[in-house]
Design an enzyme around this catalytic site. Structure first.
Site, mmCIF file in Angstrom:
data_model
loop_
_atom_site.group_PDB
_atom_site.id
_atom_site.type_symbol
_atom_site.label_atom_id
_atom_site.label_comp_id
_atom_site.label_asym_id
_atom_site.label_seq_id
_atom_site.Cartn_x
_atom_site.Cartn_y
_atom_site.Cartn_z
ATOM 1 N N ASP A 117 -7.002 4.250 -4.527
ATOM 2 C CA ASP A 117 -7.680 4.111 -3.230
ATOM 3 C C ASP A 117 -8.293 5.493 -2.983
ATOM 4 O O ASP A 117 -8.512 6.245 -3.947
ATOM 5 C CB ASP A 117 -6.684 3.692 -2.123
ATOM 6 C CG ASP A 117 -7.371 3.240 -0.831
ATOM 7 O OD1 ASP A 117 -7.848 2.101 -0.774
ATOM 8 O OD2 ASP A 117 -7.461 4.044 0.125
ATOM 9 N N LYS A 129 0.871 -1.188 0.000
ATOM 10 C CA LYS A 129 0.000 0.000 0.000
ATOM 11 C C LYS A 129 0.894 1.220 0.000
ATOM 12 O O LYS A 129 2.036 1.162 0.461
ATOM 13 C CB LYS A 129 -0.869 0.024 1.263
ATOM 14 C CG LYS A 129 -2.083 0.913 1.147
ATOM 15 C CD LYS A 129 -3.232 0.173 0.503
ATOM 16 C CE LYS A 129 -4.427 1.033 0.223
ATOM 17 N NZ LYS A 129 -5.584 0.190 -0.172
HETATM 18 P P1 NDP Z 1 -12.923 7.717 -2.937
HETATM 19 O O1 NDP Z 1 -11.859 8.706 -2.761
HETATM 20 O O2 NDP Z 1 -13.487 7.469 -4.284
HETATM 21 O O3 NDP Z 1 -14.151 8.049 -1.972
HETATM 22 C C1 NDP Z 1 -13.985 8.128 -0.584
HETATM 23 C C2 NDP Z 1 -15.307 8.524 0.045
HETATM 24 O O4 NDP Z 1 -15.211 8.447 1.451
HETATM 25 C C3 NDP Z 1 -15.702 9.949 -0.265
HETATM 26 O O5 NDP Z 1 -17.098 10.044 -0.235
HETATM 27 C C4 NDP Z 1 -15.068 10.712 0.890
HETATM 28 O O6 NDP Z 1 -15.676 11.956 1.155
HETATM 29 C C5 NDP Z 1 -15.305 9.757 2.024
HETATM 30 N N1 NDP Z 1 -14.228 9.906 3.035
HETATM 31 C C6 NDP Z 1 -12.913 9.735 2.836
HETATM 32 N N2 NDP Z 1 -12.214 9.979 3.958
HETATM 33 C C7 NDP Z 1 -13.120 10.313 4.863
HETATM 34 C C8 NDP Z 1 -13.012 10.669 6.213
HETATM 35 N N3 NDP Z 1 -11.816 10.747 6.849
HETATM 36 N N4 NDP Z 1 -14.146 10.933 6.877
HETATM 37 C C9 NDP Z 1 -15.351 10.845 6.234
HETATM 38 N N5 NDP Z 1 -15.511 10.514 4.950
HETATM 39 C C10 NDP Z 1 -14.417 10.247 4.271
HETATM 40 O O7 NDP Z 1 -12.346 6.359 -2.315
HETATM 41 P P2 NDP Z 1 -12.861 4.859 -2.518
HETATM 42 O O8 NDP Z 1 -14.328 4.830 -2.712
HETATM 43 O O9 NDP Z 1 -11.989 4.220 -3.520
HETATM 44 O O10 NDP Z 1 -12.487 4.225 -1.114
HETATM 45 C C11 NDP Z 1 -13.415 4.113 -0.032
HETATM 46 C C12 NDP Z 1 -12.977 3.014 0.924
HETATM 47 O O11 NDP Z 1 -12.918 1.762 0.213
HETATM 48 C C13 NDP Z 1 -11.584 3.173 1.541
HETATM 49 O O12 NDP Z 1 -11.591 2.599 2.836
HETATM 50 C C14 NDP Z 1 -10.680 2.322 0.631
HETATM 51 O O13 NDP Z 1 -9.519 1.907 1.294
HETATM 52 C C15 NDP Z 1 -11.629 1.166 0.358
HETATM 53 N N6 NDP Z 1 -11.353 0.338 -0.811
HETATM 54 C C16 NDP Z 1 -11.245 0.883 -2.064
HETATM 55 C C17 NDP Z 1 -11.028 0.070 -3.152
HETATM 56 C C18 NDP Z 1 -10.992 0.608 -4.532
HETATM 57 O O14 NDP Z 1 -10.898 -0.209 -5.463
HETATM 58 N N7 NDP Z 1 -11.084 1.909 -4.763
HETATM 59 C C19 NDP Z 1 -10.832 -1.375 -2.994
HETATM 60 C C20 NDP Z 1 -11.051 -1.860 -1.657
HETATM 61 C C21 NDP Z 1 -11.276 -1.011 -0.619
HETATM 62 P P3 NDP Z 1 -15.129 13.302 0.449
HETATM 63 O O15 NDP Z 1 -15.747 13.319 -0.914
HETATM 64 O O16 NDP Z 1 -15.582 14.385 1.333
HETATM 65 O O17 NDP Z 1 -13.638 13.163 0.414
HETATM 66 O O1 2IT Z 2 -7.898 -1.607 -0.716
HETATM 67 C C1 2IT Z 2 -7.827 -2.119 -1.854
HETATM 68 O O2 2IT Z 2 -7.964 -3.330 -2.034
HETATM 69 C C2 2IT Z 2 -7.619 -1.221 -3.007
HETATM 70 N N1 2IT Z 2 -7.558 -0.018 -2.821
HETATM 71 C C3 2IT Z 2 -7.463 -1.788 -4.385
HETATM 72 C C4 2IT Z 2 -6.053 -2.283 -4.600
HETATM 73 C C5 2IT Z 2 -5.714 -2.711 -5.994
HETATM 74 O O3 2IT Z 2 -4.526 -3.009 -6.206
HETATM 75 O O4 2IT Z 2 -6.587 -2.758 -6.872
#
Ligand code: NDP
Ligand code: 2IT
Length: 449
Positions: A162, A122
């Site tokens: 992420d 990561k």
């Molecule tokens: P994005 O940046 O697309 O979206 C994040 C969302 O969460 C936004 O709505 C953001 O609000 C909100 N957010 C972020 N930080 C905070 C905080 N500290 N407090 C409150 N709200 C918050 O990220 P993802 O959707 O990709 O990721 C969301 C979660 O999923 C994370 O935990 C990530 O690690 C996990 N994840 C992502 C994967 C992926 O493929 N993208 C895979 C597996 C897990 P705002 O718009 O205000 O920033």
């Molecule tokens: O938390 C996660 O699994 C991710 N942000 C996706 C990682 C990846 O390599 O696609």
């Protein structure tokens, strides 16, 4: 076990999130260590909690006013026993070594569960993309890659997105890598479709999370049809979780960003979801605008001093936390159970705090930890790597079919491992044990390196 926790608390002092993630895995795998003395003999836990490599670097870049800016860049190369390091990059002001180490640690087990050859890593930065121009984001990404490029490669370490890193950032990062290495390769996943990306990768985490929920519900003869669902977040994972929930006939009544949350009693339909996608991904605006566009919805600003989050107080059947870590504390978990929630599937990484997890397990809630429920994202990243290696692109149905199969298999392996070690139905123990055994057996095969 206690020794391990004492050691990391002393050696990695202050790394609260990392301790939290390790603590959960260590507790789950105790029965495995008890029946496999060779794991203790080979100091497997001690080796697992120490990253193979941590890279920490300065990222200097120029803002639009011509002022120099300095951020901190990180890449945690946690474990490469079963494949090249693989895991996302997070750009958010809250990013610390502790947060990235917890994420890298979780990633090791998650990637093992996918059954694809992916190690765990990561990275990211405390850079905040919010309010920055496209040019500022590009200059930051170029400076970040000007250091990172020497540590990664398609067979070494393959980053992805992420929080705060989506298609735009992956494009700028890839462009700089290609220029510095003079190489067009599958070094990053989450690429755009017309230059090496995979169909279904944008949807994969959210869709996969819902596929996992469907499997859990089947064990109790239930489905998502007509179920009221709470979703938090409004980014990549939340958007495609909502899309699949709507497609399967569920009713989604909440979503949130870091400024507040929306409660929409009538449910978020396809048109409203399109509005959210444009708002968050294209215009990069605030969710408050949803309530202005749809007056039936209620917007509540976030209160950082509140003891609990009102989003989790609405009566519902299922909950999908898809924003960030530690967004459900013990009190929130209590509200969810009292409000009728019988399924929680974590789209985010570690959104539920340990006391909340215990409460869900004690209340017989179907609870899927992030490392199982959100593994669809990295799984389709693995499929993107396969397609890049073959110089081919699979059709949408092929990738979606493989994703569904992978999520079914993860569900089955969690249940089987939990059953085998005397904790039937406990997906937390099952995910930790199944992922752990695969990784540590590979480590033992490869000797003390
Ligand atoms: P994005 O940046 O697309 O979206 C994040 C969302 O969460 C936004 O709505 C953001 O609000 C909100 N957010 C972020 N930080 C905070 C905080 N500290 N407090 C409150 N709200 C918050 O990220 P993802 O959707 O990709 O990721 C969301 C979660 O999923 C994370 O935990 C990530 O690690 C996990 N994840 C992502 C994967 C992926 O493929 N993208 C895979 C597996 C897990 P705002 O718009 O205000 O920033
Ligand atoms: O938390 C996660 O699994 C991710 N942000 C996706 C990682 C990846 O390599 O696609």
């Amino acid at each position: 076990m206690q020794d391990i926790m004492d050691t990391i608390k002393a050696r990695d002092a202050g790394e609260r999130e990392f301790h939290q993630a390790v603590g959960e895995v260590v507790a789950s795998v105790k029965p495995v260590l008890d029946s496999h003395p060779e794991y203790r003999h080979h100091k497997i836990l001690e080796r697992l909690v120490e990253p193979e490599r941590v890279i920490l670097f300065r990222v200097a870049w120029m803002d639009d006013r011509g002022h120099p800016q300095v951020n901190r860049g990180f890449r945690i190369e946690m474990n490469s026993a079963i494949g090249p390091y693989k895991g996302g990059l997070r750009f958010h002001p809250s990013v610390t070594l502790s947060i990235l180490k917890f994420l890298a640690f979780e990633q090791v087990f998650k990637n093992a569960l996918t059954s694809l050859p992916l190690g765990g890593g990561k990275g990211g930065s405390d850079f905040d993309p919010k309010g920055k121009s496209d040019n500022e984001v590009m200059r930051f990404c170029q400076s970040f890659m000007a250091e990172l490029y020497r540590h990664i490669g398609p067979d070494t370490d393959v980053p992805a997105g992420d929080i705060g890193v989506g298609a735009r950032e992956i494009g700028f990062l890839f462009g700089m890598y290609k220029k510095l290495r003079n190489e067009f390769s599958g070094v990053l996943t989450g690429k755009s479709l017309n230059w090496g990306g995979s169909l279904i990768r944008p949807e994969a985490t959210g869709y996969g999370c819902v596929y996992f929920a469907v499997e859990m519900l089947k064990t109790r003869g239930r489905s998502l049809e007509g179920k009221r669902c709470l979703v938090s977040g409004s980014g990549n994972v939340a958007q495609f979780t909502i899309e699949k929930l709507i497609g399967l006939g569920a009713q989604v009544i909440t979503l949130s960003d870091s400024s507040g949350y929306i409660f929409d009693e009538e449910g978020i339909d396809e048109n409203k979801l399109t509005f959210v996608k444009t708002l968050k991904t294209v215009r990069r605006g605030r969710l408050k605008e949803y309530a202005e566009a749809y007056p039936g919805a209620v917007y509540t600003p976030a209160d950082p001093d509140a003891a609990s989050n009102p989003l989790w107080r609405h009566k519902a059947d299922c909950a999908f936390p898809c924003a960030t870590q530690n967004e459900i504390n013990a009190e929130d978990a209590g509200h969810l159970v009292a409000g009728g929630v019988h399924l929680v599937a974590e789209g985010a990484n570690m959104p539920t705090m340990p006391q909340g997890v215990d409460l869900f397990l004690d209340s017989r809630v179907l609870f899927a930890p992030g490392k199982a429920a959100n593994a669809g994202g990295v799984a389709v990243s693995g499929l993107e790597m396969s397609q890049n290696s073959m110089r081919l692109r699979w059709p949408r149905a092929e990738v979606d079919g493989r994703l569904q199969m992978i999520m079914k298999n993860i569900h089955a392996s969690c249940l089987a491992a939990a059953e085998q070690y005397g904790m039937p139905g406990n997906y937390v123990a099952g995910a930790n044990i199944a992922g752990f055994i695969k990784v540590v057996d590979a480590m033992l095969d490869q000797g003390l390196v």
